[in-house]
Design a protein around this motif. Structure first.
Motif, PDB file in Angstrom:
ATOM      1  N   ARG A  37     -65.512  30.246  11.739  1.00 36.17           N
ATOM      2  CA  ARG A  37     -64.431  30.513  12.680  1.00 36.17           C
ATOM      3  C   ARG A  37     -63.691  29.230  13.031  1.00 36.17           C
ATOM      4  O   ARG A  37     -64.219  28.130  12.900  1.00 36.17           O
ATOM      5  CB  ARG A  37     -64.973  31.177  13.945  1.00 36.17           C
ATOM      6  N   GLN A  38     -62.476  29.439  13.468  1.00 41.84           N
ATOM      7  CA  GLN A  38     -61.665  28.313  13.905  1.00 41.84           C
ATOM      8  C   GLN A  38     -60.844  28.740  15.109  1.00 41.84           C
ATOM      9  O   GLN A  38     -60.039  29.678  15.012  1.00 41.84           O
ATOM     10  CB  GLN A  38     -60.753  27.791  12.792  1.00 41.84           C
ATOM     11  N   ALA A  39     -61.060  28.053  16.204  1.00 38.11           N
ATOM     12  CA  ALA A  39     -60.283  28.284  17.417  1.00 38.11           C
ATOM     13  C   ALA A  39     -59.114  27.308  17.434  1.00 38.11           C
ATOM     14  O   ALA A  39     -59.180  26.240  16.804  1.00 38.11           O
ATOM     15  CB  ALA A  39     -61.161  28.090  18.646  1.00 38.11           C
ATOM     16  N   PRO A  40     -58.045  27.644  18.133  1.00 40.89           N
ATOM     17  CA  PRO A  40     -56.885  26.744  18.188  1.00 40.89           C
ATOM     18  C   PRO A  40     -57.268  25.354  18.673  1.00 40.89           C
ATOM     19  O   PRO A  40     -57.960  25.202  19.680  1.00 40.89           O
ATOM     20  CB  PRO A  40     -55.959  27.452  19.189  1.00 40.89           C
ATOM     21  N   PRO A  87     -65.746  34.592  26.015  1.00 41.13           N
ATOM     22  CA  PRO A  87     -64.390  34.060  25.753  1.00 41.13           C
ATOM     23  C   PRO A  87     -64.401  32.908  24.758  1.00 41.13           C
ATOM     24  O   PRO A  87     -63.456  32.770  23.964  1.00 41.13           O
ATOM     25  CB  PRO A  87     -63.935  33.610  27.142  1.00 41.13           C
ATOM     26  N   GLU A  88     -65.459  32.104  24.755  1.00 41.65           N
ATOM     27  CA  GLU A  88     -65.519  30.989  23.816  1.00 41.65           C
ATOM     28  C   GLU A  88     -65.752  31.423  22.374  1.00 41.65           C
ATOM     29  O   GLU A  88     -65.700  30.601  21.463  1.00 41.65           O
ATOM     30  CB  GLU A  88     -66.598  29.974  24.236  1.00 41.65           C
ATOM     31  N   MET A  92     -60.176  32.659  15.018  1.00 41.74           N
ATOM     32  CA  MET A  92     -59.954  33.346  13.743  1.00 41.74           C
ATOM     33  C   MET A  92     -61.266  33.246  12.970  1.00 41.74           C
ATOM     34  O   MET A  92     -61.815  32.153  12.817  1.00 41.74           O
ATOM     35  CB  MET A  92     -58.831  32.684  12.970  1.00 41.74           C
ATOM     36  N   TYR A  93     -61.738  34.361  12.496  1.00 43.76           N
ATOM     37  CA  TYR A  93     -62.991  34.402  11.751  1.00 43.76           C
ATOM     38  C   TYR A  93     -62.698  34.596  10.276  1.00 43.76           C
ATOM     39  O   TYR A  93     -62.009  35.553   9.892  1.00 43.76           O
ATOM     40  CB  TYR A  93     -63.878  35.532  12.268  1.00 43.76           C
ATOM     41  N   TYR A  94     -63.248  33.699   9.469  1.00 46.79           N
ATOM     42  CA  TYR A  94     -63.043  33.737   8.030  1.00 46.79           C
ATOM     43  C   TYR A  94     -64.349  34.051   7.322  1.00 46.79           C
ATOM     44  O   TYR A  94     -65.406  33.520   7.671  1.00 46.79           O
ATOM     45  CB  TYR A  94     -62.532  32.388   7.522  1.00 46.79           C
TER      46      TYR A  94
END
Length: 123
Positions: A37-40, A87-88, A92-94
């Motif tokens: 995953r990648q958060a902003p 919330p954390e 986006m989950y890849y």
């Protein structure tokens, strides 16, 4: 090889989601399939991974006890069940595949194929 993800969405804290990743082709050798995953504004983070032969699983400390990765070997499909979402966990989950798994499941540079990503938002 294309990886098609589905199952993302918006959910309230404490809720659940299940992500699905289906490859366009079958792999006839052992692979490692992972959710990353990648958060902003943040780096990519390995969430969970599973090795197709043997079924060894790996989890990030932040999701242990809440997320479960599983697979359907006949279809090379991998699932990520996410419970008690926080919330954390918003990111986006890849889905990703490592053809020659060497143990570094949480190193994004090791993966050969990537899906387009599915958004998970927890409020």
């Amino acid at each position: 090889v294309q990886l098609v993800e589905s199952g993302g969405g918006s959910v309230q804290a404490g809720g659940s989601l299940r992500l699905v990743c289906a490859p366009s082709e079958l792999f006839y050798y052992s692979i490692c399939m992972a959710w990353i995953r990648q958060a902003p504004g943040k780096e990519r983070e390995g969430v969970a991974a599973i090795v197709s032969v043997g079924g060894n699983t790996y989890y990030a400390d932040s999701v242990k006890g809440r997320f479960t990765i599983s697979q359907d070997n006949a279809k090379n499909t991998v699932y990520l069940r996410m419970n008690s979402l926080k919330p954390e966990d918003t990111a986006m989950y890849y889905c990703a595949v490592d053809k020659g798994f060497g143990g570094r499941w949480n190193d994004a540079s090791e993966y050969d194929y990537w899906g387009q990503g599915t958004q998970v938002t927890v409020s």
